[in-house]
Design an enzyme around this catalytic site. Structure first.
Site, PDB file in Angstrom:
ATOM      1  N   GLY A  48      34.225  27.745 -50.665  1.00 50.68           N
ATOM      2  CA  GLY A  48      34.834  26.462 -50.979  1.00 50.68           C
ATOM      3  C   GLY A  48      33.880  25.320 -51.268  1.00 50.68           C
ATOM      4  N   GLU A 102      29.999  21.615 -45.790  1.00 53.02           N
ATOM      5  CA  GLU A 102      31.290  22.303 -45.684  1.00 53.02           C
ATOM      6  C   GLU A 102      32.307  21.566 -46.544  1.00 53.02           C
ATOM      7  OE1 GLU A 102      32.909  24.862 -45.276  1.00 53.02           O
ATOM      8  OE2 GLU A 102      33.485  25.183 -43.196  1.00 53.02           O
ATOM      9  N   ASP A 106      39.154  21.906 -40.980  1.00 48.89           N
ATOM     10  CA  ASP A 106      40.595  21.920 -40.725  1.00 48.89           C
ATOM     11  C   ASP A 106      40.805  22.020 -39.213  1.00 48.89           C
ATOM     12  OD1 ASP A 106      43.333  22.167 -41.234  1.00 48.89           O
ATOM     13  OD2 ASP A 106      43.232  24.297 -41.619  1.00 48.89           O
ATOM     14  N   LYS A 134      40.673  17.125 -41.739  1.00 50.70           N
ATOM     15  CA  LYS A 134      42.073  16.883 -41.361  1.00 50.70           C
ATOM     16  C   LYS A 134      42.111  16.646 -39.860  1.00 50.70           C
ATOM     17  CE  LYS A 134      44.011  20.190 -44.719  1.00 50.70           C
ATOM     18  NZ  LYS A 134      44.562  21.552 -44.794  1.00 50.70           N
ATOM     19  N   PHE A 155      48.061  20.990 -47.012  1.00 49.52           N
ATOM     20  CA  PHE A 155      47.182  21.889 -47.750  1.00 49.52           C
ATOM     21  C   PHE A 155      46.758  21.263 -49.072  1.00 49.52           C
ATOM     22  CE2 PHE A 155      45.887  25.721 -50.002  1.00 49.52           C
ATOM     23  CZ  PHE A 155      45.167  26.354 -49.009  1.00 49.52           C
ATOM     24  N   VAL A 156      45.477  21.394 -49.398  1.00 44.22           N
ATOM     25  CA  VAL A 156      44.956  20.844 -50.657  1.00 44.22           C
ATOM     26  C   VAL A 156      44.253  21.933 -51.473  1.00 44.22           C
ATOM     27  CG1 VAL A 156      44.700  18.422 -49.941  1.00 44.22           C
ATOM     28  CG2 VAL A 156      42.867  20.038 -49.432  1.00 44.22           C
ATOM     29  N   ASP A 162      40.662  26.622 -52.733  1.00 43.92           N
ATOM     30  CA  ASP A 162      41.641  27.504 -53.368  1.00 43.92           C
ATOM     31  C   ASP A 162      42.918  27.645 -52.558  1.00 43.92           C
ATOM     32  OD1 ASP A 162      40.432  29.090 -51.235  1.00 43.92           O
ATOM     33  OD2 ASP A 162      41.455  30.803 -52.138  1.00 43.92           O
ATOM     34  N   ARG A 168      40.304  26.712 -57.651  1.00 48.83           N
ATOM     35  CA  ARG A 168      38.942  26.219 -57.357  1.00 48.83           C
ATOM     36  C   ARG A 168      38.345  25.451 -58.527  1.00 48.83           C
ATOM     37  NH1 ARG A 168      37.299  28.694 -52.603  1.00 48.83           N
ATOM     38  NH2 ARG A 168      37.872  30.871 -52.300  1.00 48.83           N
TER      39      ARG A 168
HETATM   40  P1  IMP Z   1      38.792  25.727 -40.072  1.00 49.65           P
HETATM   41  O1  IMP Z   1      38.006  26.850 -39.474  1.00 49.65           O
HETATM   42  O2  IMP Z   1      40.241  25.765 -39.627  1.00 49.65           O
HETATM   43  O3  IMP Z   1      38.183  24.368 -39.873  1.00 49.65           O
HETATM   44  O4  IMP Z   1      38.912  26.015 -41.613  1.00 49.65           O
HETATM   45  C1  IMP Z   1      37.907  25.794 -42.485  1.00 49.65           C
HETATM   46  C2  IMP Z   1      38.084  26.575 -43.766  1.00 49.65           C
HETATM   47  O5  IMP Z   1      39.461  26.816 -44.073  1.00 49.65           O
HETATM   48  C3  IMP Z   1      37.561  25.755 -44.920  1.00 49.65           C
HETATM   49  O6  IMP Z   1      36.188  25.994 -45.133  1.00 49.65           O
HETATM   50  C4  IMP Z   1      38.413  26.215 -46.076  1.00 49.65           C
HETATM   51  O7  IMP Z   1      37.849  27.327 -46.693  1.00 49.65           O
HETATM   52  C5  IMP Z   1      39.730  26.608 -45.447  1.00 49.65           C
HETATM   53  N1  IMP Z   1      40.749  25.528 -45.567  1.00 49.65           N
HETATM   54  C6  IMP Z   1      41.178  24.691 -44.594  1.00 49.65           C
HETATM   55  N2  IMP Z   1      42.102  23.837 -45.050  1.00 49.65           N
HETATM   56  C7  IMP Z   1      42.245  24.113 -46.375  1.00 49.65           C
HETATM   57  C8  IMP Z   1      43.064  23.520 -47.412  1.00 49.65           C
HETATM   58  O8  IMP Z   1      43.849  22.569 -47.242  1.00 49.65           O
HETATM   59  N3  IMP Z   1      42.915  24.076 -48.655  1.00 49.65           N
HETATM   60  C9  IMP Z   1      42.076  25.129 -48.923  1.00 49.65           C
HETATM   61  N4  IMP Z   1      41.311  25.688 -47.970  1.00 49.65           N
HETATM   62  C10 IMP Z   1      41.391  25.188 -46.711  1.00 49.65           C
END
Ligand code: IMP
Length: 178
Positions: A48, A102, A106, A134, A155-156, A162, A168
């Site tokens: 990403g 990063e 999320d 977020k 979600f974005v 993606d 992407r």
């Molecule tokens: P985390 O481990 O929950 O913080 O998630 C991080 C990863 O989840 C990011 O590096 C993204 O690849 C993916 N991700 C989290 N939220 C989104 C979103 O809204 N759109 C697309 N990918 C996301």
């Protein structure tokens, strides 16, 4: 800008190309100041962050290195919670000033699982630059040192992010409708 469809879902415009570029430029300027003379190593987390890393790096004017690693904790629109390392780190981070790049933080799970592995290798410093965060989705608190935008828990897609593999390549960031 009109709404778009990615797979079966509708997304509405959220951050324009201009908004992204001017924020990323400001982040880079702060990094240029803070890391002057430190020859930092940027570690971008694939997939990403490739666009964010590429644009940010173009605004970096100090001596700096960049490398890419791949982790994944996401399937579809909900975090699966599984963190997998697919491409490992081949650059020595001991005694380096490391800045993780990063795309989005999320739940914070990905970084909270991976940061201890980095710390273990004794970098001189370890900080995080994230384009998006977020706060309402945060389960594993992570300190973000350089943040682009705080966004709602929706979600974005776009700008490297993606939805099930697609989206992407979009220049802007779009948010899920509803
Ligand atoms: P985390 O481990 O929950 O913080 O998630 C991080 C990863 O989840 C990011 O590096 C993204 O690849 C993916 N991700 C989290 N939220 C989104 C979103 O809204 N759109 C697309 N990918 C996301």
């Amino acid at each position: 800008m009109a709404n778009i469809k990615v797979h079966d879902k509708e997304f509405e415009p959220y951050l324009t190309d201009d908004q992204l570029q001017s924020r990323i430029k400001a982040m880079a300027e702060a990094i240029n100041t803070d890391y002057a003379g430190k020859k930092p190593l940027f570690i971008a987390i694939l997939n990403g962050s490739f666009m964010f890393a590429s644009d940010l790096f173009k605004y970096i004017t100090i001596d700096a290195e960049i490398c890419f690693i791949k982790l994944a904790s996401y399937k579809g629109t909900k975090s699966t919670g599984h963190v997998i390392t697919a491409i490992g780190l081949d650059t020595d981070i001991i005694d380096r000033h490391v800045l993780i790049l990063e795309d989005i933080v999320d739940t914070g799970k990905t970084l909270s699982e991976f940061l201890p592995q980095f710390q273990h290798q004794q970098p001189l410093s370890l900080k995080i630059a994230a384009l998006l965060h977020k706060p309402d989705a945060m389960v594993y608190p992570i300190k973000i040192d350089y943040l682009g935008f705080s966004i709602p828990n929706k979600f974005v897609v776009g700008y490297g992010l993606d939805y099930d593999g697609l989206g992407r390549n979009i220049k802007e960031i779009y948010q899920l409708v509803g």
